[in-house]
Scaffold this motif. Sequence first.
Motif, mmCIF file in Angstrom:
data_model
loop_
_atom_site.group_PDB
_atom_site.id
_atom_site.type_symbol
_atom_site.label_atom_id
_atom_site.label_comp_id
_atom_site.label_asym_id
_atom_site.label_seq_id
_atom_site.Cartn_x
_atom_site.Cartn_y
_atom_site.Cartn_z
ATOM 1 N N PRO A 1 1.304 -0.846 0.368
ATOM 2 C CA PRO A 1 -0.136 -0.118 -0.228
ATOM 3 C C PRO A 1 0.622 1.164 0.026
ATOM 4 O O PRO A 1 1.600 1.470 0.245
ATOM 5 N N VAL A 2 0.233 2.272 -0.213
ATOM 6 C CA VAL A 2 0.873 3.963 -0.500
ATOM 7 C C VAL A 2 0.456 4.602 0.084
ATOM 8 O O VAL A 2 -1.325 4.750 0.210
ATOM 9 N N TYR A 3 0.296 5.599 1.144
ATOM 10 C CA TYR A 3 -0.041 7.065 1.589
ATOM 11 C C TYR A 3 0.655 7.859 1.046
ATOM 12 O O TYR A 3 2.121 8.089 0.834
ATOM 13 N N ARG A 4 0.334 8.475 0.881
ATOM 14 C CA ARG A 4 -0.296 9.442 -0.726
ATOM 15 C C ARG A 4 0.031 11.471 0.377
ATOM 16 O O ARG A 4 -1.149 11.051 1.424
ATOM 17 N N ILE A 5 1.187 12.388 -0.081
ATOM 18 C CA ILE A 5 1.236 13.394 1.188
ATOM 19 C C ILE A 5 1.754 14.474 -0.030
ATOM 20 O O ILE A 5 2.206 14.660 0.126
ATOM 21 N N GLY A 6 0.220 14.881 -0.573
ATOM 22 C CA GLY A 6 0.718 15.537 -1.385
ATOM 23 C C GLY A 6 0.532 14.887 -2.461
ATOM 24 O O GLY A 6 0.184 14.236 -2.788
ATOM 25 N N GLU A 7 1.609 15.358 -3.304
ATOM 26 C CA GLU A 7 2.256 14.703 -5.074
ATOM 27 C C GLU A 7 3.496 13.440 -4.038
ATOM 28 O O GLU A 7 3.576 12.766 -5.125
ATOM 29 N N ARG A 8 3.625 13.015 -2.659
ATOM 30 C CA ARG A 8 4.679 12.305 -2.918
ATOM 31 C C ARG A 8 3.666 11.184 -2.200
ATOM 32 O O ARG A 8 2.984 11.316 -1.633
ATOM 33 N N GLU A 9 4.430 10.101 -2.587
ATOM 34 C CA GLU A 9 3.655 8.560 -2.308
ATOM 35 C C GLU A 9 4.915 7.755 -1.371
ATOM 36 O O GLU A 9 6.016 7.476 -1.905
ATOM 37 N N ILE A 10 4.173 7.594 -0.376
ATOM 38 C CA ILE A 10 5.820 7.086 0.935
ATOM 39 C C ILE A 10 4.969 5.315 0.878
ATOM 40 O O ILE A 10 3.482 5.342 1.247
ATOM 41 N N GLU A 11 5.390 4.511 0.204
ATOM 42 C CA GLU A 11 5.016 2.952 0.011
ATOM 43 C C GLU A 11 5.593 2.575 1.922
ATOM 44 O O GLU A 11 6.373 2.650 2.401
ATOM 45 N N TYR A 12 4.034 1.548 2.855
ATOM 46 C CA TYR A 12 4.047 1.190 3.402
ATOM 47 C C TYR A 12 4.135 -0.584 3.623
ATOM 48 O O TYR A 12 2.655 -1.085 2.806
ATOM 49 N N THR A 13 3.762 -1.049 4.963
ATOM 50 C CA THR A 13 3.736 -2.460 4.660
ATOM 51 C C THR A 13 2.805 -2.047 5.961
ATOM 52 O O THR A 13 2.886 -2.047 7.095
ATOM 53 N N LEU A 14 1.208 -3.010 5.897
ATOM 54 C CA LEU A 14 0.318 -3.238 6.759
ATOM 55 C C LEU A 14 0.296 -4.580 6.963
ATOM 56 O O LEU A 14 0.563 -5.259 6.950
ATOM 57 N N ARG A 15 0.711 -4.482 8.166
ATOM 58 C CA ARG A 15 0.567 -5.522 9.284
ATOM 59 C C ARG A 15 -0.765 -6.013 10.319
ATOM 60 O O ARG A 15 -0.829 -4.922 11.305
ATOM 61 N N ARG A 16 -1.963 -6.965 10.251
ATOM 62 C CA ARG A 16 -2.042 -7.078 12.012
ATOM 63 C C ARG A 16 -1.762 -8.119 12.231
ATOM 64 O O ARG A 16 -1.429 -8.627 12.314
ATOM 65 N N SER A 17 -2.120 -7.853 13.433
ATOM 66 C CA SER A 17 -1.990 -8.977 14.535
ATOM 67 C C SER A 17 -2.940 -8.771 15.638
ATOM 68 O O SER A 17 -3.744 -7.949 16.567
ATOM 69 N N VAL B 1 -1.795 -2.931 13.152
ATOM 70 C CA VAL B 1 -2.686 -2.736 13.640
ATOM 71 C C VAL B 1 -3.216 -4.191 14.671
ATOM 72 O O VAL B 1 -3.392 -5.284 14.642
ATOM 73 N N PRO B 2 -4.225 -3.743 15.587
ATOM 74 C CA PRO B 2 -5.287 -4.597 15.823
ATOM 75 C C PRO B 2 -5.615 -5.573 14.537
ATOM 76 O O PRO B 2 -6.373 -4.654 13.043
ATOM 77 N N GLU B 3 -5.749 -6.727 15.133
ATOM 78 C CA GLU B 3 -6.158 -7.354 13.543
ATOM 79 C C GLU B 3 -7.678 -7.143 13.232
ATOM 80 O O GLU B 3 -8.455 -6.768 11.967
ATOM 81 N N GLY B 4 -7.909 -6.247 14.117
ATOM 82 C CA GLY B 4 -9.982 -6.497 13.416
ATOM 83 C C GLY B 4 -10.484 -4.543 13.080
ATOM 84 O O GLY B 4 -11.086 -4.026 12.396
ATOM 85 N N ALA B 5 -8.909 -4.089 12.941
ATOM 86 C CA ALA B 5 -9.058 -2.531 12.870
ATOM 87 C C ALA B 5 -9.548 -2.338 11.340
ATOM 88 O O ALA B 5 -8.956 -3.126 9.994
ATOM 89 N N THR B 6 -10.819 -1.061 10.946
ATOM 90 C CA THR B 6 -11.413 -0.995 9.537
ATOM 91 C C THR B 6 -10.535 -0.378 8.989
ATOM 92 O O THR B 6 -8.801 0.825 9.324
ATOM 93 N N GLU B 7 -10.659 -0.473 7.494
ATOM 94 C CA GLU B 7 -9.762 0.592 6.853
ATOM 95 C C GLU B 7 -10.254 2.371 7.434
ATOM 96 O O GLU B 7 -8.951 2.838 7.456
ATOM 97 N N GLU B 8 -11.092 2.731 8.070
ATOM 98 C CA GLU B 8 -11.146 4.011 7.814
ATOM 99 C C GLU B 8 -10.527 4.180 9.444
ATOM 100 O O GLU B 8 -9.886 4.967 9.736
ATOM 101 N N GLN B 9 -10.195 3.344 10.669
ATOM 102 C CA GLN B 9 -9.007 3.183 11.808
ATOM 103 C C GLN B 9 -7.711 3.341 10.931
ATOM 104 O O GLN B 9 -6.874 4.358 11.937
#
Length: 247
Positions: free
Chosen positions: A2-18, A37-45
């Motif tokens: 996944p990519v987190y966008r800040i303005g025109e900048r894109e920063i890749e990140y790894t999402l892990r659920r536990s 994030v906790p296993e049940g975290a929503t996209e909004e959270q």
Amino acid sequence: MPVYRIGEREIEYTLRRSPKARKASLSVTPQSFDLLVPEGATEEQIYSVLERRRGWIIETVQHMQERARAQTRVYQFVTGAKIPYRGRMTKLTIEPFEGSLVEVSFRNGFQIRKPHDLSLDASDSIIESALRLWLKRRVREDARDFVRRQGERHGLKPRGVQIKDQKHMWGSCGQDRQINLNWHLIFAPKPVLEYAVVHEMCHLKHRNHGTEFWDLVGRVLPDWKDRKAWLDKNEHLLGWEKVETSV
């Protein structure tokens, strides 16, 4: 990824659920960051966490990139080149000899003997490989010595010590009581390596970083804070970046 966008900048990140995570936590590397994030975290959270830590993410990624640019650069492994070793920049001396394999020794600097018939194109990568092997063996010997001295004294006995090429951590202690260490610790002063070993040994009794854990670290190494501070401040110096020369 996944990519987190800040303005025109894109920063890749790894999402892990536990299922063990009670709240979200972030760790940053020069190219990306990990979000746990906790296993049940929503996209909004998840989005809310990223937005809440937006300023911290930008500042920390920039800081890590600056530190990465300050890393030691090696263009060729030739006489006069320097690499870090035990907290100091150390000179290489390369000499041809009649043997068939590259030999590495240390006497106020690295003394490297290479086969006289080794071609210029091949010698650079072969010398680098021989240096890495020598350094990994040395950090293993040092770590095992610290385990014997400190472990026996404080009742901390791991099943064994393994040296690994870990990207984002200096060490770990598995449930099987096996200690793993990043071989790049050989570039730090010896007391800093000892701190890393003791840190992982203390996880044999305390699996978290709570008060009891740090109290135990302090009983083994009363000056552990100074050693840890050196590692936190100078981690970008522990290793080298091989830079290919442009033709």
